[in-house]
Design an enzyme around this catalytic site. Sequence first.
Site, PDB file in Angstrom:
ATOM      1  N   TRP A  91       4.441 -66.102  93.907  1.00 34.11           N
ATOM      2  CA  TRP A  91       4.858 -65.229  95.010  1.00 34.11           C
ATOM      3  C   TRP A  91       4.142 -63.894  94.947  1.00 34.11           C
ATOM      4  O   TRP A  91       3.829 -63.296  95.985  1.00 34.11           O
ATOM      5  CB  TRP A  91       6.371 -65.067  95.017  1.00 34.11           C
ATOM      6  CG  TRP A  91       7.049 -66.352  95.367  1.00 34.11           C
ATOM      7  CD1 TRP A  91       7.797 -67.143  94.544  1.00 34.11           C
ATOM      8  CD2 TRP A  91       6.977 -67.043  96.621  1.00 34.11           C
ATOM      9  NE1 TRP A  91       8.211 -68.273  95.216  1.00 34.11           N
ATOM     10  CE2 TRP A  91       7.728 -68.237  96.485  1.00 34.11           C
ATOM     11  CE3 TRP A  91       6.381 -66.760  97.846  1.00 34.11           C
ATOM     12  CZ2 TRP A  91       7.883 -69.149  97.541  1.00 34.11           C
ATOM     13  CZ3 TRP A  91       6.522 -67.668  98.889  1.00 34.11           C
ATOM     14  CH2 TRP A  91       7.265 -68.839  98.732  1.00 34.11           C
ATOM     15  N   ASP A 143       9.882 -57.196  95.543  1.00 34.47           N
ATOM     16  CA  ASP A 143      10.381 -58.430  96.142  1.00 34.47           C
ATOM     17  C   ASP A 143      11.532 -58.910  95.249  1.00 34.47           C
ATOM     18  O   ASP A 143      11.316 -59.369  94.138  1.00 34.47           O
ATOM     19  CB  ASP A 143       9.261 -59.463  96.214  1.00 34.47           C
ATOM     20  CG  ASP A 143       9.720 -60.812  96.745  1.00 34.47           C
ATOM     21  OD1 ASP A 143      10.927 -60.990  97.010  1.00 34.47           O
ATOM     22  OD2 ASP A 143       8.856 -61.709  96.881  1.00 34.47           O
ATOM     23  N   LYS A 151      18.919 -67.253  99.334  1.00 42.33           N
ATOM     24  CA  LYS A 151      19.186 -67.493  97.920  1.00 42.33           C
ATOM     25  C   LYS A 151      20.522 -66.872  97.523  1.00 42.33           C
ATOM     26  O   LYS A 151      21.486 -67.583  97.274  1.00 42.33           O
ATOM     27  CB  LYS A 151      18.033 -66.952  97.070  1.00 42.33           C
ATOM     28  CG  LYS A 151      16.680 -67.566  97.457  1.00 42.33           C
ATOM     29  CD  LYS A 151      15.526 -66.939  96.715  1.00 42.33           C
ATOM     30  CE  LYS A 151      14.179 -67.407  97.255  1.00 42.33           C
ATOM     31  NZ  LYS A 151      13.934 -68.837  97.056  1.00 42.33           N
TER      32      LYS A 151
END
Length: 359
Positions: free
Chosen positions: A102, A171, A195
Site C-alpha cells: 500500500w 494511511d 475495516k
Amino acid sequence: MTRHFNFCSGPAMLPTAVLERAQQEMLDYQGKGLSVMEMSHRSSDFMAIAERAEADLRELLAVPDNYSVLFMQGGATMQFAGVPLNLLGNGGTGNYLDTGIWSQKAIREAEHLDSAHVVASASDNRYTAAPAPADLSLSDDAAYLHYCENETIGGLQMDYVPDTGVPLVCDMSSSILSKPIDITRYGVIYAGAQKNIGPAGIVIVIVRNDLLERARRETPTLLKWKAFADNGSMLNTPATYAWYLSGLVFDWLKGQGGVEAMARINARKAAKLYEAIDASGFYGNPIAPANRSQMNIPFMLADEALNPVFLNEAEEAGLLNLKGHRSVGGMRASIYNAMPEAGVDRLIEFMRDFEQRHG
C-alpha cells in the site's frame, strides 16, 4: 441463521449489534416512514445523522477543533492521489516511507506528479521489519512525509511515529479506532471505511486546517479537501448509507468503552494468536516481533500443499476468508474491532486440531 467468523481484510466483519440495529431501522428509520437509503442528504434527518457521526468520531479520537473531519468517497486509494494534489501547491516534494504494497501504491501516484522521494524502504529485509527512525532520509524540500501505519497485506505495523519536522500524513485504513492516537502529531490521517469504520463506500480524512490551503491548482474539485471542509462533506451526494452505518459503529464503539477499551481487547486477541503460531512448528509468521500487526496476522503452513485443505476445512468450521493475499500466499487472519475474542479462540482451536491431524 448462523453468523460465522469472517476474517476478511475488507470489506470486513461488522458488529452484530450494529447490523441488528440497521435491520430494525431498514424500512422505517425512527418512525419517519422511509429508509435512510431513501433520504435526501440535505434533509434535516440525514444532516442529524451526519453531524452525530462526526461528533462521535471526534470524541472517540479526541480530534482537536483545528482539524476538519471529512467524509469522502473513492476509498483510501483515491487519497493516494489526493495527498500530493492537496499538499504540493506551495512546491516541495512528497516524501514516502515504503513498508509494503500500500505504501508503494501511494508512491506510484505521487510519481505521476513527478514528486516522490522514498525516505527509506523495508525492501532490504523483504518487508519483514520497519526501517529504523535513524534511517529515514528526507529530501531538502520535503513538503510532507507519508507512511502507512499498518500494511494490511504483509502484516507489518509501525512501532513508532516518525518525528521529522514536516507535516506527517498517515494511511490508517487498517488500524484507525483500534487504539488511542495523538492526532496532534499528524497533519493528515486518512482511512478507508471497510475495516474498522463501517462498510465500503467512504473514506475518512482528518486534516489540520492550516493545510487546507496548499492544494495544487489542477486538483479536481471532488478531490479538494478544502471544498469538502467548506461544504460539510456535502459537496456532492455522499455515500449516505455507508455514512449512517459508520455512525452506528462509532456509537457501538463508545458503548464498548471507546478506543482505550478496544486497544486492550485487540492486544489480547493478537497476543493469543501469535502465541499459538510461535508455539507451533507447523505454522510460521515472518514479521519481526516489534512490527507484528495487531489487525492483520499472516501465517504460513509448513507444507503449502495443505493450504487448500486448511481453507476448505476452516470454511466448514465457520471460519471464513482466511486465504492470504495473492502476493504473499499462505493465510491471513484480520481481527479488527468487530472480531470477537471468541472468534480468535475458535481459530486457534481449529489450527491446533488441524496440526494434530496433518502435522
